[in-house]
Design a protein around this motif. Sequence first.
Motif, mmCIF file in Angstrom:
data_model
loop_
_atom_site.group_PDB
_atom_site.id
_atom_site.type_symbol
_atom_site.label_atom_id
_atom_site.label_comp_id
_atom_site.label_asym_id
_atom_site.label_seq_id
_atom_site.Cartn_x
_atom_site.Cartn_y
_atom_site.Cartn_z
ATOM 1 N N ALA A 124 0.829 -1.217 0.000
ATOM 2 C CA ALA A 124 0.000 0.000 0.000
ATOM 3 C C ALA A 124 0.857 1.258 0.000
ATOM 4 O O ALA A 124 0.684 2.160 0.815
ATOM 5 C CB ALA A 124 -0.967 -0.012 1.182
ATOM 6 N N LEU A 125 1.790 1.322 -0.941
ATOM 7 C CA LEU A 125 2.820 2.355 -0.937
ATOM 8 C C LEU A 125 2.306 3.783 -1.082
ATOM 9 O O LEU A 125 2.853 4.702 -0.491
ATOM 10 C CB LEU A 125 3.826 2.082 -2.067
ATOM 11 N N LYS A 126 1.288 3.957 -1.903
ATOM 12 C CA LYS A 126 0.814 5.309 -2.210
ATOM 13 C C LYS A 126 -0.567 5.552 -1.619
ATOM 14 O O LYS A 126 -1.367 4.634 -1.469
ATOM 15 C CB LYS A 126 0.753 5.521 -3.722
ATOM 16 N N GLU A 127 -0.843 6.819 -1.339
ATOM 17 C CA GLU A 127 -2.139 7.179 -0.783
ATOM 18 C C GLU A 127 -3.271 6.780 -1.720
ATOM 19 O O GLU A 127 -4.324 6.322 -1.270
ATOM 20 C CB GLU A 127 -2.193 8.674 -0.478
ATOM 21 N N LYS A 128 -3.071 6.911 -3.021
ATOM 22 C CA LYS A 128 -4.146 6.546 -3.950
ATOM 23 C C LYS A 128 -4.430 5.043 -3.919
ATOM 24 O O LYS A 128 -5.563 4.638 -4.137
ATOM 25 C CB LYS A 128 -3.871 7.049 -5.365
ATOM 26 N N TYR A 129 -3.455 4.224 -3.617
ATOM 27 C CA TYR A 129 -3.705 2.780 -3.470
ATOM 28 C C TYR A 129 -4.522 2.536 -2.206
ATOM 29 O O TYR A 129 -5.454 1.736 -2.191
ATOM 30 C CB TYR A 129 -2.402 1.982 -3.362
ATOM 31 N N ARG A 130 -4.137 3.209 -1.127
ATOM 32 C CA ARG A 130 -4.860 3.045 0.138
ATOM 33 C C ARG A 130 -6.299 3.531 0.003
ATOM 34 O O ARG A 130 -7.212 2.950 0.596
ATOM 35 C CB ARG A 130 -4.113 3.766 1.260
ATOM 36 N N ALA A 131 -6.511 4.574 -0.784
ATOM 37 C CA ALA A 131 -7.873 5.078 -1.000
ATOM 38 C C ALA A 131 -8.738 4.029 -1.699
ATOM 39 O O ALA A 131 -9.917 3.861 -1.349
ATOM 40 C CB ALA A 131 -7.834 6.371 -1.811
ATOM 41 N N VAL A 132 -8.177 3.300 -2.647
ATOM 42 C CA VAL A 132 -8.918 2.234 -3.330
ATOM 43 C C VAL A 132 -9.303 1.151 -2.329
ATOM 44 O O VAL A 132 -10.443 0.669 -2.316
ATOM 45 C CB VAL A 132 -8.087 1.631 -4.491
ATOM 46 N N LEU A 133 -8.367 0.768 -1.486
ATOM 47 C CA LEU A 133 -8.629 -0.289 -0.502
ATOM 48 C C LEU A 133 -9.657 0.161 0.528
ATOM 49 O O LEU A 133 -10.567 -0.592 0.877
ATOM 50 C CB LEU A 133 -7.319 -0.727 0.160
ATOM 51 N N GLN A 134 -9.521 1.396 1.013
ATOM 52 C CA GLN A 134 -10.480 1.909 1.994
ATOM 53 C C GLN A 134 -11.878 2.006 1.392
ATOM 54 O O GLN A 134 -12.867 1.697 2.060
ATOM 55 C CB GLN A 134 -10.040 3.280 2.513
ATOM 56 N N ALA A 135 -11.976 2.413 0.140
ATOM 57 C CA ALA A 135 -13.284 2.572 -0.511
ATOM 58 C C ALA A 135 -14.027 1.249 -0.639
ATOM 59 O O ALA A 135 -15.262 1.243 -0.719
ATOM 60 C CB ALA A 135 -13.111 3.214 -1.888
ATOM 61 N N ALA A 136 -13.316 0.150 -0.611
ATOM 62 C CA ALA A 136 -13.950 -1.168 -0.722
ATOM 63 C C ALA A 136 -14.612 -1.607 0.578
ATOM 64 O O ALA A 136 -15.436 -2.515 0.579
ATOM 65 C CB ALA A 136 -12.913 -2.210 -1.146
#
Length: 169
Positions: free
Chosen positions: A80-92
């Motif tokens: 989960a290196l980047k904030e945009k990756y974490r945003a995808v995971l959180q949105a799920a």
Amino acid sequence: MICIVMGVSGSGKTTVGRELAQALSLPFYDADDFHSAANVEKMRQGTPLTDEDRHGWLAALAAGITKWEKAGGAVLACSALKEKYRAVLQAAAAHAVFWVVLEGSKELLVSRMRTRSGHYMKEQMLNSQLADYESPTYGLHLSIEASPEELVRQTVEFLRKQKGEKAPR
């Protein structure tokens, strides 16, 4: 609860994630297992993944998070290196994801990577991960200088305090 243990390669996210899942009586998943064969081969060759390469991987993880949350929760080890990756995971997830952020010196990360065998992520790839890494401003940040057992203990203690529970004696 969805708990994501994150950090760059060599930070101990799989080891800590497995032990944390056991302590929380939740299933454990490793994001590495969700990479396509093409992504694994690319990394094996020492070529860093692009955001485009990670698109399908993130979609698979997001689908997993949705399913695992409905089933009662899980612990996921994921860079989960980047904030945009974490945003995808959180949105799920329907609820807030709990993030455990494992951080440490490059020297310690390299020394750990040199001692493991059979992993496709090689030492030379660490530089690309460190260049891409965006440390989150949220989550429980822990130093990888502590043992995995200590990191799990700190995480469980933090979660209990968040829930207002007392630690067992």
